[in-house]
Design an enzyme around this catalytic site. Structure first.
Site, PDB file in Angstrom:
ATOM      1  N   GLU A 124       0.817  -1.219   0.000  1.00 56.11           N
ATOM      2  CA  GLU A 124       0.000   0.000   0.000  1.00 56.11           C
ATOM      3  C   GLU A 124       0.849   1.266   0.000  1.00 56.11           C
ATOM      4  O   GLU A 124       0.524   2.255  -0.672  1.00 56.11           O
ATOM      5  CB  GLU A 124      -0.924   0.002   1.214  1.00 56.11           C
ATOM      6  CG  GLU A 124      -1.857   1.198   1.296  1.00 56.11           C
ATOM      7  CD  GLU A 124      -2.854   1.250   0.157  1.00 56.11           C
ATOM      8  OE1 GLU A 124      -2.773   2.184  -0.654  1.00 56.11           O
ATOM      9  OE2 GLU A 124      -3.712   0.344   0.084  1.00 56.11           O
ATOM     10  N   ILE A 131      -1.910   7.764   1.409  1.00 54.93           N
ATOM     11  CA  ILE A 131      -3.207   7.732   0.726  1.00 54.93           C
ATOM     12  C   ILE A 131      -3.585   6.279   0.452  1.00 54.93           C
ATOM     13  O   ILE A 131      -2.833   5.559  -0.199  1.00 54.93           O
ATOM     14  CB  ILE A 131      -3.147   8.491  -0.612  1.00 54.93           C
ATOM     15  CG1 ILE A 131      -2.720   9.944  -0.401  1.00 54.93           C
ATOM     16  CG2 ILE A 131      -4.489   8.435  -1.322  1.00 54.93           C
ATOM     17  CD1 ILE A 131      -2.443  10.688  -1.686  1.00 54.93           C
ATOM     18  N   LYS A 200       5.260   4.829  -9.991  1.00 54.16           N
ATOM     19  CA  LYS A 200       3.958   4.752  -9.309  1.00 54.16           C
ATOM     20  C   LYS A 200       2.820   4.541 -10.301  1.00 54.16           C
ATOM     21  O   LYS A 200       1.917   3.738 -10.045  1.00 54.16           O
ATOM     22  CB  LYS A 200       3.739   6.024  -8.479  1.00 54.16           C
ATOM     23  CG  LYS A 200       4.706   6.136  -7.309  1.00 54.16           C
ATOM     24  CD  LYS A 200       4.618   7.500  -6.626  1.00 54.16           C
ATOM     25  CE  LYS A 200       5.620   7.621  -5.482  1.00 54.16           C
ATOM     26  NZ  LYS A 200       5.617   8.976  -4.888  1.00 54.16           N
TER      27      LYS A 200
END
Length: 406
Positions: A124, A131, A200
């Site tokens: 995560e 976030i 990302k």
């Protein structure tokens, strides 16, 4: 009681240790078991720090301890993180990480190994810091096909672009300030050239489209060429300049890029300023949903790591299916994907500029902001970058700069 270990006692790792100790009863209650931090791995010594009681320098001590059930990695880089993760998962030890380099390059493989050994590989914290975006994508938003993912994925560049827009600060000056504040590294390449955001968006696209989207296959443009004149044009168009990572699906291919984009005032990403991040998903049923918050920082990222530790503990003895295959995703050439462009060219030859406007499909010339001389600017219709390059070559205009519109 569940024994866990943390690899790395740097910024994020020390934050994980802090949460596990200071919020011990809270995080244990939410995990459903008491969490015991048995080891912290680091090459350094920390005299006088309470971590000395659990500090070790040899990973084998951790991975060969039958009492260790979950390992959290916060070292960064591909190696030795990949070797450590593989060894742990092969022993049935669940592994969670904040390491985007590891996840982008080896995520699909490590998920597969975790499945084979009835363990979990969670990540995560690798995208968006604190976030929550990974878990919602694999657990909550599973009814939708995502045709677009876009976001502000790097707090350093967002801080820099915000300062440049609001205060008229030049690039070199704002970079120096970002470095002084600790937002940018001494070598800022990963941030300002788009590599951080690129990894990302590759992770998010791999999860959304269930096949490997490689960082190396992305189109990446940094913010080094953005000037105050670009912000003047942005203001005249009621827009802001933001470095966005995006992935879009068209005709079965994924088109992904990282680049400075003009974001209009009616887009929710318009209001994301400073070091904050935001990720916007568009699904065929849900339509738009956005996640916003601190995209980096010790406590924010560590919080996401601890959340993964808790989830690993809740799932001991079972594997959480994550659909991410090692099979390469079919990618499209971003130069063949249509965008609108703001194109700035040298002023002078009226006939040449008229020919250029005609080659763009009859684009109208923008009114130059006050104080901007010696150039002309055009706002194109939707067109591919290849078509734009052909128009430039055919008319011989000298391009000063160009920015896509979202």
């Amino acid at each position: 009681m569940i024994n866990v270990a943390v690899l790395g006692y740097g910024t994020v790792g020390s934050g994980v240790v802090k949460i596990l100790t200071e919020n011990h009863s809270h995080v244990s209650r939410r995990a459903g078991e008491e969490i015991n931090l048995k080891y912290v791995l680091d090459l350094r010594e920390f005299p006088g720090d309470p971590v000395e009681k659990v500090l070790v320098h040899d990973y084998d001590i951790i991975v060969n301890d039958p009492e260790i059930r979950v390992i959290a990695e916060a070292m960064g880089g591909l190696e030795p993180a990949y070797t450590f993760a593989k060894k742990a998962l092969e022993k049935g030890i669940s592994f969670c990480t904040s390491n985007k380099v590891l996840v982008e390059a080896k995520g699909a493989e490590l998920i597969e190994i975790a499945k084979e050994h009835n363990a979990n590989f969670f990540f995560e914290a690798s995208v968006g810091g604190g976030i929550p975006i990974i878990r919602p994508m694999i657990e909550c938003l599973t009814a939708d096909h995502f045709d677009e993912i876009s976001g502000i994925l790097n707090g350093t560049t967002n801080f820099m672009l915000t300062k440049m827009a609001e205060e008229g600060v030049e690039y070199d000056e704002v970079l120096a300030e970002a470095q002084e504040l600790g937002y940018a590294e001494r070598n800022p390449e990963a941030d300002v050239e788009g590599h951080d955001a690129g990894r990302k968006i590759a992770i998010l696209a791999s999860l959304a489209y269930e096949k490997q989207v490689s960082f190396e296959g992305l189109s990446m443009e940094g913010i080094m060429k953005i000037t105050n004149v670009d912000f003047e044009y942005a203001r005249s168009l009621e827009s802001v300049v933001r470095l966005l990572g995006s992935a879009r699906v068209k005709d079965g291919r994924v088109y992904a890029l990282v680049a400075p984009i003009l974001v209009p005032s009616n887009d929710p990403l318009y209001a994301v300023n400073g070091v904050y991040n935001a990720i916007k998903l568009h699904g065929d049923m849900l339509e738009n949903v956005m996640f916003y918050g601190q995209g980096a920082g010790k406590e924010a990222t560590a919080s996401a790591v601890v959340s993964d530790i808790q989830d690993c503990i809740r799932r001991l003895g079972s594997h959480r299916e994550i659909l991410w295959s090692k099979e390469p995703q079919q990618m499209g050439d971003i130069k063949e994907y249509p965008f609108r462009f703001l194109v700035r060219v040298e002023d002078g030859d009226a006939e040449k500029l008229a020919a250029f406007a005609n080659a763009l499909g009859g684009a109208g010339r923008l009114v130059a902001p006050r104080g901007v001389i010696g150039e002309a600017a055009f706002l194109t219709k939707a067109m591919t970058e290849n078509a734009l390059d052909e128009a430039v070559a055919a008319t011989g205009v000298n391009v000063i700069g160009r920015i896509r519109l979202s």
